[in-house]
Write an enzyme that holds these catalytic residues in place. Structure first.
Site, PDB file in Angstrom:
ATOM      1  CB  CYS A  73      -4.422  -6.518  -2.022  1.00  0.00           C
ATOM      2  SG  CYS A  73      -3.628  -7.510  -0.757  1.00  0.00           S
ATOM      3  CD  GLU A 152       7.284  -8.860  -4.567  1.00  0.00           C
ATOM      4  OE1 GLU A 152       8.269  -8.341  -4.023  1.00  0.00           O
ATOM      5  OE2 GLU A 152       6.113  -8.468  -4.391  1.00  0.00           O
ATOM      6  CG  HIS A 186       2.795 -11.678  -6.079  1.00  0.00           C
ATOM      7  ND1 HIS A 186       2.012 -10.842  -5.318  1.00  0.00           N
ATOM      8  CD2 HIS A 186       4.027 -11.098  -6.123  1.00  0.00           C
ATOM      9  CE1 HIS A 186       2.738  -9.808  -4.917  1.00  0.00           C
ATOM     10  NE2 HIS A 186       3.963  -9.943  -5.394  1.00  0.00           N
TER      11      HIS A 186
HETATM   12  N1  DGL Z   1      -1.220  -8.710  -2.772  1.00  0.00           N
HETATM   13  C1  DGL Z   1      -1.258  -9.829  -1.866  1.00  0.00           C
HETATM   14  C2  DGL Z   1      -2.506 -10.686  -2.169  1.00  0.00           C
HETATM   15  O1  DGL Z   1      -3.024 -10.695  -3.256  1.00  0.00           O
HETATM   16  C3  DGL Z   1       0.016 -10.659  -1.959  1.00  0.00           C
HETATM   17  C4  DGL Z   1       1.226  -9.982  -1.372  1.00  0.00           C
HETATM   18  C5  DGL Z   1       1.091  -9.675   0.100  1.00  0.00           C
HETATM   19  O2  DGL Z   1       1.140 -10.605   0.946  1.00  0.00           O
HETATM   20  O3  DGL Z   1       0.913  -8.521   0.424  1.00  0.00           O
HETATM   21  O4  DGL Z   1      -2.988 -11.355  -1.303  1.00  0.00           O
END
Ligand code: DGL
Length: 277
Positions: A73, A152, A186
Site C-alpha cells: 500500500c 474496483e 490500483h
Molecule cells: N492501497 C492504497 C494505496 O496504494 C489505495 C487504496 C486505499 O486508499 O486504501 O495507496
C-alpha cells in the site's frame, strides 16, 4: 529461513497488483498476503491511523512467519515505513524507494509527475525520495482519489475513467513532465487509460513492478526454495475480495480466510509525536 513466506500487506485488494509482480518474479516462494478490507481505504485517513493499522498488519504477517514484509500500500508505505522498520526484526520494504529509483532511471529531463491517494501525496514521501536521488528534480504531485473506486468498479477503460484521468493529469501535462509514477496499488489497473491520456512520450513507472525488481536484490537465492504456495487473509468481505482478486490476477484465489486483528494492538514501540504529526 528461506522457506518462510514473503509477507505482503495492503489496505485491501489493490495490493494484488504488487502480489502479481512478486509472484511472477518468485514462482517458488511462498507468499502470505493480508488485505485490510475492513478498514480500506487508507488514502483519506490520517497519518497516525494509517501507522497504527500498518503496525497491526505487519504484526499479523510476522505471526504467519513472514521473513520479509512488503508494504504494498503506497499510503501505508509513505507514512509508516520508519515505524515498521523500527518495530520488526525482519526487513520491511515499501513501494516508495523502488518507485522513486525507477523514475530517476527513466527520466531524461528530471520533470517527474507523481499520482497517488491524498495521504500519499500529502506525505510528500515520493517527492522527498526522488529529490534525495536528484535534488534538482522537479516533482509535480497530484492526488487522484477517484481512480481507486473506478478500478474496483471495473471501469478502468470506461470513457468516464478517461475523462477523469484527463482532468487529474492536465496540470502534470502542462508542467511538461517526462515521467509519471503510478503511486497507488490500483493505478496499474488503469495503465491503458493513463497511457491514452498522457501519450507515448511520457514514461510510466509502475511501483508494483519496481518493488518486485527491488526484492530480487534482497532475496537472490529464492529460486530454489519454497513451493510457491499462496495464502490470502482479509479483515472483512471475503467474497468481494475473491471477486476482485480473480479480475486482477486472472485466476481464482484458493486459500482465503477472514481474520480479525482486533486483539493485536501493538504498543511495544509507541509512535513518536513527530511521526504522528
Ligand atoms: N492501497 C492504497 C494505496 O496504494 C489505495 C487504496 C486505499 O486508499 O486504501 O495507496
Amino acid at each position: 529461513m528461506s522457506r518462510r513466506p514473503i509477507g505482503i500487506f495492503d489496505s485491501g485488494v489493490g495490493g494484488l497488483t504488487v502480489f502479481r509482480e512478486i509472484r511472477r518474479r518468485f514462482p517458488h516462494e511462498d507468499i502470505v498476503y493480508f488485505g485490510d478490507t475492513a478498514r480500506v481505504p487508507y488514502g483519506p485517513k490520517s497519518r497516525g491511523t494509517v501507522i497504527d493499522y500498518s503496525v497491526q498488519n505487519a504484526r499479523f504477517l510476522r505471526q504467519q512467519g513472514a521473513k520479509i514484509i512488503v508494504v504494498a500500500c503506497n499510503t501505508a508505505a509513505s507514512v509508516a515505513l520508519p515505524t515498521l522498520e523500527r518495530s520488526f526484526d525482519v526487513p520491511v520494504i515499501g513501494v516508495i524507494e523502488p518507485g522513486a529509483l525507477a523514475a530517476e532511471k527513466l527520466t531524461r529531463r528530471h520533470r517527474i509527475g507523481v499520482i497517488g491517494t491524498e495521504g500519499t501525496i500529502r506525505s510528500g514521501a515520493y517527492q522527498k525520495a526522488i529529490q534525495r536521488l536528484y535534488p534538482a528534480a522537479e516533482v509535480i504531485a497530484q492526488p487522484c482519489p477517484l481512480f481507486v473506486p473506478l478500478a474496483e468498479e471495473g471501469w478502468e477503460e470506461h470513457p468516464v475513467a478517461r475523462q477523469i484521468a484527463a482532468e487529474y493529469l492536465a496540470p502534470l501535462l502542462e508542467a511538461d513532465i517526462d515521467t509519471l509514477v503510478l503511486g497507488c496499488t490500483h493505478y496499474p489497473i488503469l495503465k491503458q487509460t493513463l497511457r491514452q491520456v498522457v501519450g507515448d512520450h511520457i514514461a510510466l513507472v509502475d511501483s508494483a513492478e519496481a518493488v518486485s525488481t527491488w526484492l530480487v536484490d534482497m532475496l537472490p537465492h529464492s529460486e530454489s526454495e519454497g513451493v510457491g504456495r499462496d495464502e490470502f487473509f482479509v479483515s472483512d468481505n471475503e467474497e468481494k475480495f475473491r471477486r476482485l482478486a480473480s479480475r486482477i490476477l486472472d485466476s481464482e484465489v484458493d486459500r482465503l480466510q477472514q481474520v480479525s486483528l482486533g486483539e493485536t494492538w501493538y504498543v511495544e514501540h509507541p509512535i513518536t509525536p513527530e511521526e504522528r504529526a
